[in-house]
Design a protein around this motif. Structure first.
Motif, PDB file in Angstrom:
ATOM      1  N   ASP A   4       0.916  -1.107  -0.065  1.00 57.32           N
ATOM      2  CA  ASP A   4      -0.067   0.015  -0.019  1.00 57.32           C
ATOM      3  C   ASP A   4       0.768   1.217  -0.152  1.00 57.32           C
ATOM      4  N   PHE A   5       1.852   1.145   0.810  1.00 58.44           N
ATOM      5  CA  PHE A   5       2.980   2.474   0.771  1.00 58.44           C
ATOM      6  C   PHE A   5       3.550   2.665  -0.489  1.00 58.44           C
ATOM      7  N   TRP A   6       3.919   1.578  -1.164  1.00 59.24           N
ATOM      8  CA  TRP A   6       4.565   1.739  -2.332  1.00 59.24           C
ATOM      9  C   TRP A   6       3.557   2.213  -3.519  1.00 59.24           C
ATOM     10  N   ILE A   7       2.407   1.612  -3.571  1.00 58.57           N
ATOM     11  CA  ILE A   7       1.264   1.970  -4.469  1.00 58.57           C
ATOM     12  C   ILE A   7       1.139   3.516  -4.290  1.00 58.57           C
ATOM     13  N   PHE A 132       1.272   4.616   7.546  1.00 60.49           N
ATOM     14  CA  PHE A 132       1.953   3.416   7.427  1.00 60.49           C
ATOM     15  C   PHE A 132       3.037   3.071   8.583  1.00 60.49           C
ATOM     16  N   ILE A 133       2.838   3.746   9.730  1.00 57.04           N
ATOM     17  CA  ILE A 133       3.696   3.428  10.891  1.00 57.04           C
ATOM     18  C   ILE A 133       3.218   2.193  11.466  1.00 57.04           C
ATOM     19  N   ARG A 134       3.836   1.317  11.912  1.00 55.17           N
ATOM     20  CA  ARG A 134       3.470   0.261  12.952  1.00 55.17           C
ATOM     21  C   ARG A 134       3.563   0.362  14.158  1.00 55.17           C
ATOM     22  N   SER A 147      10.728   7.772   4.496  1.00 58.27           N
ATOM     23  CA  SER A 147      10.870   9.032   3.550  1.00 58.27           C
ATOM     24  C   SER A 147      12.105   8.753   2.758  1.00 58.27           C
ATOM     25  N   GLY A 148      13.120   7.849   3.097  1.00 55.37           N
ATOM     26  CA  GLY A 148      14.140   7.599   2.031  1.00 55.37           C
ATOM     27  C   GLY A 148      13.517   6.840   0.974  1.00 55.37           C
ATOM     28  N   ALA A 149      12.597   5.951   1.225  1.00 53.73           N
ATOM     29  CA  ALA A 149      12.178   5.157   0.133  1.00 53.73           C
ATOM     30  C   ALA A 149      11.169   6.242  -0.989  1.00 53.73           C
ATOM     31  N   PHE A 150      10.676   7.287  -0.168  1.00 58.94           N
ATOM     32  CA  PHE A 150       9.763   8.281  -1.078  1.00 58.94           C
ATOM     33  C   PHE A 150      10.840   8.867  -1.919  1.00 58.94           C
TER      34      PHE A 150
END
Length: 202
Positions: A4-7, A132-134, A147-150
């Motif tokens: 979901d985060f990546w989409i 998206f934080i667990r 944030s780095g992935a974004f």
């Protein structure tokens, strides 16, 4: 990080905005090198917003109408400046080349400022990342990782946009009429984005 985060990230990053517009303009005007620099600059412009969201400054921006409006209208003014610079440039599509050339520092400066002066990015990270934080783990490492992935996704997508624009650069620059209309279209797009930012609310 979940699917979901990546989409959600790819949808947000791939949606054309000021960063995409500037990267495409850089590709058309200066080729692959300029577009890559623009993509890097726009990505770097995200860093202050990530820091603000993680440190809680986003909450201050959200709470203070004066601070939000100050940042917003600074961004509006800069977009209008880019539109004016694009129209008055005698040759390229990059707004700052009229006086500074497509130097690496000019491209980097403009790309960073485009994203830096958009307060909606700070509020976006403030609202986006926590979804998206667990709850069973330390939130700070998770926010930093996401944030780095974004930012990595932003860089990758913007480079693709820029390289695609650079691929048709020769055809565009060899046709003065096409270049003129493209310059007008880019200027109009900057103005349109400025208007959209001006009417944004917190």
């Amino acid at each position: 990080m979940t699917l979901d985060f990546w989409i959600a990230t790819l949808v947000v990053v791939a949606t054309p905005g000021t960063g995409v517009l500037y990267t495409v303009a850089a590709g058309l005007s200066g080729g692959r090198r300029a577009s890559a620099l623009a993509a890097v600059a726009c990505t770097l412009g995200i860093v202050p917003h990530v820091v603000a969201a993680i440190s809680g400054l986003a909450a201050l921006v959200h709470a203070s109408a004066l601070l939000f409006d100050a940042l917003k209208f600074a961004g509006v003014a800069y977009l209008v400046y880019l539109a004016y610079g694009t129209l008055r440039a005698s040759d390229p599509l990059l707004a700052d080349r009229a006086d500074a050339g497509t130097s690496p520092m000019a491209v980097l400066r403009t790309g960073v400022l485009i994203n830096l002066l958009n307060p909606k990015l700070t509020l976006f990270f403030f609202a986006f990342l926590p979804q998206f934080i667990r709850t069973d783990a330390d939130p700070l490492p998770q926010m930093l990782t996401m944030s780095g992935a974004f930012m990595a996704a932003t860089l990758a997508v913007f480079v693709v946009y820029g390289f695609m624009a650079a691929g048709v650069r020769a055809q565009v620059l060899s046709r003065p009429r096409v270049l003129t209309w493209l310059r007008r279209a880019f200027a109009a797009a900057y103005v349109g984005l400025a208007v959209r930012l001006a009417v944004e609310r917190r």
